[in-house]
Design a protein around this motif. Structure first.
Motif, PDB file in Angstrom:
ATOM      1  N   UNK A  32       0.667  -1.076  -0.025  1.00 54.92           N
ATOM      2  CA  UNK A  32      -0.326  -0.364  -0.246  1.00 54.92           C
ATOM      3  C   UNK A  32       0.648   1.550   0.043  1.00 54.92           C
ATOM      4  N   UNK A  33       0.554   2.305  -0.363  1.00 52.82           N
ATOM      5  CA  UNK A  33       1.355   3.825  -0.515  1.00 52.82           C
ATOM      6  C   UNK A  33       1.488   3.862   1.307  1.00 52.82           C
ATOM      7  N   UNK A  34       2.563   3.983   1.180  1.00 54.09           N
ATOM      8  CA  UNK A  34       3.694   4.773   2.742  1.00 54.09           C
ATOM      9  C   UNK A  34       4.198   3.536   2.909  1.00 54.09           C
ATOM     10  N   UNK A  35       3.565   2.291   2.501  1.00 54.09           N
ATOM     11  CA  UNK A  35       4.045   0.831   3.511  1.00 54.09           C
ATOM     12  C   UNK A  35       5.692   0.991   2.684  1.00 54.09           C
ATOM     13  N   UNK A  36       6.633  -0.024   3.877  1.00 55.32           N
ATOM     14  CA  UNK A  36       7.817   0.115   3.140  1.00 55.32           C
ATOM     15  C   UNK A  36       7.955  -0.836   2.186  1.00 55.32           C
ATOM     16  N   UNK A  37       8.380  -0.873   0.897  1.00 56.95           N
ATOM     17  CA  UNK A  37       8.452  -2.695  -0.159  1.00 56.95           C
ATOM     18  C   UNK A  37      10.091  -2.759   0.322  1.00 56.95           C
ATOM     19  N   UNK A  38      10.259  -4.278   0.112  1.00 60.40           N
ATOM     20  CA  UNK A  38      12.388  -4.865   0.188  1.00 60.40           C
ATOM     21  C   UNK A  38      12.298  -5.627  -0.868  1.00 60.40           C
ATOM     22  N   UNK A  39      13.027  -4.713  -1.846  1.00 56.02           N
ATOM     23  CA  UNK A  39      12.881  -5.107  -2.858  1.00 56.02           C
ATOM     24  C   UNK A  39      14.487  -6.460  -2.931  1.00 56.02           C
ATOM     25  N   UNK A  40      14.156  -7.506  -3.837  1.00 57.38           N
ATOM     26  CA  UNK A  40      15.442  -8.415  -3.347  1.00 57.38           C
ATOM     27  C   UNK A  40      16.123  -8.569  -5.197  1.00 57.38           C
ATOM     28  N   UNK A  41      17.516  -8.300  -5.239  1.00 58.81           N
ATOM     29  CA  UNK A  41      17.538  -8.851  -6.634  1.00 58.81           C
ATOM     30  C   UNK A  41      18.353 -10.209  -6.371  1.00 58.81           C
ATOM     31  N   UNK A  42      17.951 -10.874  -7.573  1.00 60.35           N
ATOM     32  CA  UNK A  42      18.319 -12.418  -7.324  1.00 60.35           C
ATOM     33  C   UNK A  42      18.490 -12.406  -8.207  1.00 60.35           C
ATOM     34  N   UNK A  43      19.717 -11.727  -9.303  1.00 60.35           N
ATOM     35  CA  UNK A  43      21.005 -11.929  -9.855  1.00 60.35           C
ATOM     36  C   UNK A  43      22.075 -12.558  -9.455  1.00 60.35           C
ATOM     37  N   UNK A  44      22.602 -13.232 -10.455  1.00 58.29           N
ATOM     38  CA  UNK A  44      23.260 -14.481  -9.360  1.00 58.29           C
ATOM     39  C   UNK A  44      25.093 -14.181 -10.047  1.00 58.29           C
ATOM     40  N   UNK A  45      25.324 -12.578 -10.402  1.00 57.26           N
ATOM     41  CA  UNK A  45      26.128 -11.795 -11.025  1.00 57.26           C
ATOM     42  C   UNK A  45      26.077 -11.395 -10.843  1.00 57.26           C
ATOM     43  N   UNK A  46      27.261 -10.657 -11.021  1.00 57.99           N
ATOM     44  CA  UNK A  46      27.269  -8.673 -11.381  1.00 57.99           C
ATOM     45  C   UNK A  46      27.838  -7.563  -9.651  1.00 57.99           C
ATOM     46  N   UNK A  47      28.319  -7.026  -9.819  1.00 56.42           N
ATOM     47  CA  UNK A  47      29.220  -6.012  -9.319  1.00 56.42           C
ATOM     48  C   UNK A  47      27.882  -4.712  -9.400  1.00 56.42           C
ATOM     49  N   UNK A  48      27.259  -3.974 -10.182  1.00 58.43           N
ATOM     50  CA  UNK A  48      27.086  -2.484 -10.376  1.00 58.43           C
ATOM     51  C   UNK A  48      25.338  -2.769 -10.338  1.00 58.43           C
ATOM     52  N   UNK A  49      24.253  -2.323 -10.403  1.00 58.73           N
ATOM     53  CA  UNK A  49      23.157  -2.122 -10.143  1.00 58.73           C
ATOM     54  C   UNK A  49      22.218  -1.569 -10.192  1.00 58.73           C
ATOM     55  N   UNK A  50      21.353  -0.945 -10.802  1.00 56.43           N
ATOM     56  CA  UNK A  50      20.959   0.481 -10.811  1.00 56.43           C
ATOM     57  C   UNK A  50      19.434   0.653 -11.680  1.00 56.43           C
ATOM     58  N   UNK A  51      19.031   0.372 -10.480  1.00 55.56           N
ATOM     59  CA  UNK A  51      17.052   0.565  -9.840  1.00 55.56           C
ATOM     60  C   UNK A  51      16.127   1.599 -10.610  1.00 55.56           C
ATOM     61  N   UNK A  52      15.468   1.639 -11.336  1.00 61.85           N
ATOM     62  CA  UNK A  52      14.167   2.495 -11.759  1.00 61.85           C
ATOM     63  C   UNK A  52      13.122   2.123 -10.945  1.00 61.85           C
ATOM     64  N   UNK A  53      12.453   2.647 -10.388  1.00 62.46           N
ATOM     65  CA  UNK A  53      11.267   2.334  -9.400  1.00 62.46           C
ATOM     66  C   UNK A  53       9.883   2.493 -10.067  1.00 62.46           C
ATOM     67  N   UNK A  54      10.044   3.584 -11.354  1.00 59.80           N
ATOM     68  CA  UNK A  54       8.809   3.778 -12.040  1.00 59.80           C
ATOM     69  C   UNK A  54       8.257   5.131 -11.681  1.00 59.80           C
ATOM     70  N   UNK A  55       8.735   5.994 -10.492  1.00 66.03           N
ATOM     71  CA  UNK A  55       7.923   7.282 -10.000  1.00 66.03           C
ATOM     72  C   UNK A  55       9.106   8.205 -10.530  1.00 66.03           C
ATOM     73  N   UNK A  56      10.478   7.312 -10.923  1.00 60.53           N
ATOM     74  CA  UNK A  56      11.532   9.383 -10.987  1.00 60.53           C
ATOM     75  C   UNK A  56      12.041   8.772  -9.746  1.00 60.53           C
ATOM     76  N   UNK A  57      12.363   7.631  -8.746  1.00 63.03           N
ATOM     77  CA  UNK A  57      13.459   7.705  -7.914  1.00 63.03           C
ATOM     78  C   UNK A  57      13.818   6.251  -8.413  1.00 63.03           C
ATOM     79  N   UNK A  58      15.628   5.874  -8.171  1.00 63.47           N
ATOM     80  CA  UNK A  58      15.970   5.620  -8.315  1.00 63.47           C
ATOM     81  C   UNK A  58      16.782   4.910  -7.021  1.00 63.47           C
TER      82      UNK A  58
END
Length: 353
Positions: A32-58
């Motif tokens: 719900x709006x205002x509720x904390x959403x925890x994102x979990x990265x499931x990629x098995x490799x990588x060193x750099x991460x770029x998230x775009x949350x769709x509301x203008x925040x990254x």
């Protein structure tokens, strides 16, 4: 030639595996709006991460958390190592926040609230843009309660419930936010609590019992026919004979000091007694006689458990704290216990029931 095609095929397979290697999840699955959403990265490799949350925040954190301020469906993208081939996109639907309220009694949802216990309800409204909020608290018509708050239109609401039962405590909150109105109703169990009581008899021989909870009391109710304890207490000689500190006091003895006395009670080295013109208190040696109440008094009784003096008038039962001052000057006003008329006998049952 065959080797060339084999190498090319292997390269395509590796590229495909790398592309499919990127994935992520999130919790809760229906936020719900205002509720904390925890994102979990499931990629098995990588060193750099770029998230775009769709509301203008990254974010560049591997496992970020996020709060969406408004409801809606957002497209979330994760890019790994800044490679266009290592991208995963998912949609997340955020529901609108439903206003609710908290309860000041810990564990009230499971353990309940004690009868006559103060309880404060506090509105919980998600309002990141500071819209105008209107509150309206109501209590179901089948709920016996007393409101302690000055108003029912603020963010908090304080009451106490007057009747025990599995569903005896109900409160509803109506919130209007930015023109949208929502209602939240919560029902609480109200626990019965054992306590001392006042037992009474009216002039028509009706026996009553009224339990006392601190400064509050429930509504007087008829004494059960098998309540022999209460009847025995109220019918005992109380205001003409009393033992105090191993000494027996009688009305006849005390009338030598106060000739107009018609009944008395003794507590904490004080004599509480009635005369034709009202209720009085004096030291046990007869000094410092002071008025407590002016008017006709039918009966009085000292309550050493709750530290009170009770007395009856033709139309009600009143009480005040037992006097503590040496000069017997009262600093408080009488409080009405009930509006029962013609209570001619009154006693305190110290046993908690």
């Amino acid at each position: 030639m065959k080797n060339k095609w084999l190498i090319l095929a292997l390269g395509c397979m590796i590229a495909a595996c790398s592309k499919n290697d990127v994935d992520f999840g999130y919790s809760p699955t229906n936020p719900r709006a205002g509720e904390k959403v925890q994102f979990t990265n499931l990629a098995t490799s990588g060193e750099e991460w770029e998230w775009d949350f769709g509301d203008g925040s990254t974010s560049q954190v591997k496992n970020p958390s996020k709060e969406y301020k408004l409801p809606g469906t957002y497209t979330v993208t994760l890019k790994v190592d800044n490679k266009s081939s290592l991208i995963k996109t998912k949609s997340i639907t955020v529901s609108d926040t439903v206003p609710t309220f908290s309860c000041s009694v810990e564990g009230a949802d499971t353990a309940g609230i004690d009868v006559f216990e103060d309880v404060t309800f506090t509105a919980l409204v998600y309002n990141p843009y500071n819209y105008t909020v209107e509150y309206k608290w109501t209590v179901p018509s089948n709920t016996r309660y007393t409101q302690l708050s000055e108003t029912d239109t603020e963010s908090t609401f304080k009451v106490y419930f007057e009747q025990a039962g599995a569903n005896a405590g109900g409160v509803q909150l109506r919130v209007t936010l930015n023109g949208v109105t929502r209602d939240t109703l919560r029902i609480f169990k109200v626990n019965d609590v054992k306590t001392t009581s006042v037992v009474m008899m009216t002039g028509d021989s009706t026996y009553l019992r009224q339990r006392v909870f601190g400064t509050r009391a429930e509504i007087p109710y008829p004494m059960a026919t098998d309540d022999t304890t209460g009847k025995k207490i109220v019918n005992a000689a109380q205001d003409t004979l009393q033992e105090y500190n191993g000494k027996t006091f009688t009305l006849k003895d005390l009338q030598k000091t106060f000739p107009a006395m018609t009944g008395f009670s003794i507590a904490s080295r004080k004599i509480y007694f009635r005369q034709a013109d009202g209720l009085f208190v004096a030291n046990i040696d007869g000094t410092f006689k002071e008025p407590i109440y002016a008017g006709k008094v039918l009966m009085q009784q000292a309550d050493i458990v709750n530290n009170r003096i009770y007395w009856t008038t033709p139309d009600s039962v009143l009480y005040m704290p037992l006097i503590g001052a040496e000069n017997n000057k009262f600093t408080t006003q009488p409080t009405t216990l009930n509006r029962k008329a013609n209570v001619v006998k009154l006693a305190i049952d110290p046993e908690k029931r």
